[in-house]
Design a protein around this motif. Structure first.
Motif, PDB file in Angstrom:
ATOM      1  N   ASN A 126       0.843  -1.187   0.000  1.00 33.66           N
ATOM      2  CA  ASN A 126       0.000   0.000   0.000  1.00 33.66           C
ATOM      3  C   ASN A 126       0.885   1.246   0.000  1.00 33.66           C
ATOM      4  OD1 ASN A 126      -2.641  -1.400   0.325  1.00 33.66           O
ATOM      5  ND2 ASN A 126      -1.750  -2.022   2.268  1.00 33.66           N
ATOM      6  N   PHE A 127       1.137   1.784  -1.195  1.00 32.55           N
ATOM      7  CA  PHE A 127       1.931   2.995  -1.332  1.00 32.55           C
ATOM      8  C   PHE A 127       1.059   4.220  -1.074  1.00 32.55           C
ATOM      9  CE2 PHE A 127       4.066   0.095  -4.438  1.00 32.55           C
ATOM     10  CZ  PHE A 127       5.323   0.061  -3.851  1.00 32.55           C
ATOM     11  N   GLN A 128       1.653   5.236  -0.453  1.00 33.63           N
ATOM     12  CA  GLN A 128       0.970   6.516  -0.361  1.00 33.63           C
ATOM     13  C   GLN A 128       0.792   7.062  -1.774  1.00 33.63           C
ATOM     14  OE1 GLN A 128      -0.201   8.656   2.354  1.00 33.63           O
ATOM     15  NE2 GLN A 128      -1.101   9.519   0.494  1.00 33.63           N
ATOM     16  N   SER A 129      -0.433   7.458  -2.126  1.00 35.30           N
ATOM     17  CA  SER A 129      -0.691   7.978  -3.462  1.00 35.30           C
ATOM     18  C   SER A 129       0.101   9.250  -3.711  1.00 35.30           C
ATOM     19  CB  SER A 129      -2.189   8.266  -3.639  1.00 35.30           C
ATOM     20  OG  SER A 129      -2.425   8.908  -4.877  1.00 35.30           O
ATOM     21  N   GLU A 130       0.716   9.334  -4.903  1.00 34.24           N
ATOM     22  CA  GLU A 130       1.471  10.524  -5.255  1.00 34.24           C
ATOM     23  C   GLU A 130       0.588  11.611  -5.841  1.00 34.24           C
ATOM     24  OE1 GLU A 130       4.774   9.539  -7.713  1.00 34.24           O
ATOM     25  OE2 GLU A 130       5.613   8.085  -6.308  1.00 34.24           O
ATOM     26  N   THR A 131      -0.667  11.285  -6.156  1.00 33.33           N
ATOM     27  CA  THR A 131      -1.591  12.263  -6.729  1.00 33.33           C
ATOM     28  C   THR A 131      -2.684  12.686  -5.770  1.00 33.33           C
ATOM     29  OG1 THR A 131      -2.914  10.443  -7.674  1.00 33.33           O
ATOM     30  CG2 THR A 131      -1.181  11.407  -9.061  1.00 33.33           C
TER      31      THR A 131
END
Length: 458
Positions: A304-309
């Motif tokens: 679960n990556f932190q969203s870059e957008t």
């Protein structure tokens, strides 16, 4: 009209340990000799262990609860929960070590599904660890306070002996920026990633695989920071069920070699795509940090990556390979491969760096090929041969004089990397840290931004 040759060269000095472990045996034969006694565990290389595991999974059915490769003993260990004793005997006769465990595959998958439903939190990941017969849950440094309490409560709710949780010192992120391999100009700046494996697209045209988040970030890719595009994204998946892109070369006559350049004039021929096996030693090549090695620690990982957008969003990617191989910004999309030339994965993201270590996740190549319809083969199946004279490579993988024509002009780069050369007869620790702190020579001017890492020779 002469054909163009696309190649990716080393982007940094590789670890001495990784080079010493890999290079003397890059083309060595491992025959997987059988044990003396019938039915006793036999020694085998990791790729043979993966094949045997797949066969035993079908034979054991619901009794199969995962497997892993004991690299020290060079044996396959298979977990079983119950079932026909005759099948277990057959597994032993096939040469595997059979181990009785508590948690079945279906129970472990159910636990992972519960985590997905209740604990999809940026900075978390989970994967089944067959060595412990549990789900390994990892939380990065951003998971604190209420987020940590929620994650911990969910893990405890799975029941005793079903999952473990650990903290990671770094932050889970995709490794997009930095490096000196493939470039794209986008609004607000440049994006840089690493080329993974050259392939043949389903229509027969030359192409390469790289990370999906690279393909989503930019469509046109160049071999120099401000150069003309040489390849265009055809397919890209991120987030979701994978992190991979198929990028087609714009020139249909591009020749893409079937090899990974590991520096010091050495290459590893890529002959096939193989599935990862927990416990197996693997090697990663990236344009920022060069060559590093480690072990596969989990399969079918969810990250679960932190969203870059979206500051409040999360980019969840499933089906990844978890390892303890280090990586840094710019290594995204780079090659994960085996000593004997098996293409395993594409660098996705993770935490840590090549000084302190950390976790890194990879897109399985087999799944990317199946999804895109691409194939490894005559069109080239490697990360490319390094162009130019690399005789001055230090510590086994730093590129020396990488002179070669880049897009639109002279793209000489590489700097003076004439430091100590790795001793090919040296014994290496597979768990060696990722950087060689001594004898690497002058690494100034490694070519970041000058286009020397991906060259075309006309």
């Amino acid at each position: 009209m002469p054909k163009r040759k696309a190649a990716i060269a080393v982007g940094g000095v590789a670890a001495l340990g990784a080079a010493a472990l890999l290079l003397p045996n890059a083309n060595a034969s491992q025959d997987g000799a059988s044990a003396d006694a019938a039915g006793a565990p036999r020694t085998m290389k990791a790729t043979d262990a993966s094949d045997l595991s797949a066969q035993l999974q079908k034979a054991l059915g619901d009794a199969f609860a995962g497997s892993y490769y004991d690299s020290g003993k060079q044996q396959l260990v298979v977990n079983v929960v119950s079932g026909d004793n005759n099948l277990i005997v057959q597994a032993k006769k096939a040469g595997a070590v059979v181990r009785q465990v508590e948690n079945s595959t279906s129970e472990l998958k159910a636990a992972a599904q519960t985590l997905k439903t209740k604990a999809t939190i940026p900075g978390t990941s989970w994967a089944v660890d067959p060595r412990t017969n549990k789900v390994l849950v990892t939380a990065d440094s951003t998971v604190t306070g209420a987020k940590w309490n929620r994650l911990e409560s969910t893990v405890q709710g799975l029941g005793s002996g079903m999952a473990t949780i650990k903290k990671s010192a770094g932050t889970f992120k995709t490794f997009v920026s930095g490096g000196d391999a493939i470039f794209s100009q986008v609004q607000g700046g440049n994006v840089r990633c690493s080329l993974g494996f050259n392939v043949k697209a389903s229509d027969g045209s030359p192409a390469f695989l790289t990370a999906g988040h690279c393909g989503v970030a930019a469509k046109d890719w160049s071999d120099s920071q401000n150069g003309q595009p040489i390849a265009t994204v055809d397919q890209a998946t991120f987030p979701g069920q994978g992190d991979f892109s198929l990028v087609k070369y714009n020139d249909a006559t591009t020749q893409a070699p079937s090899e990974v350049n590991v520096g010091n004039g050495q290459t590893v021929q890529i002959t096939q795509a193989v599935d990862a096996t927990v416990g197996a030693t693997v090697f990663r090549m990236g344009s920022t940090t060069g060559l590093h090695n480690g072990q596969v620690t989990g399969l079918d990982a969810t990250v679960n990556f932190q969203s870059e957008t979206d500051p409040n969003g999360v980019d969840t990617v499933t089906g990844l390979i978890q390892t303890n191989v280090c990586a840094e910004a710019g290594d995204s999309g780079g090659s994960l491969f085996t000593q004997d030339g098996g293409a395993v994965g594409l660098t996705s993201g993770g935490s840590g760096d090549c000084t302190s270590g950390g976790e890194t996740f990879f897109q399985p190549v087999t799944a990317a090929l199946q999804a895109t319809g691409a194939t490894l083969g005559d069109a080239g199946a490697g990360a490319g041969a390094g162009a130019g004279d690399q005789s001055g490579a230090g510590a086994g993988a730093g590129a020396g004089d990488q002179s070669g024509a880049g897009a639109g002009g002279d793209a000489v780069g590489g700097g003076d990397q004439s430091g100590a050369t790795a001793d090919p007869s040296a014994t290496a620790d597979p768990s060696a840290t990722a950087t060689d702190p001594a004898g690497t020579g002058d690494q100034s001017g490694t070519g970041a931004g000058d286009g020397s890492s991906l060259t075309q020779n006309h």
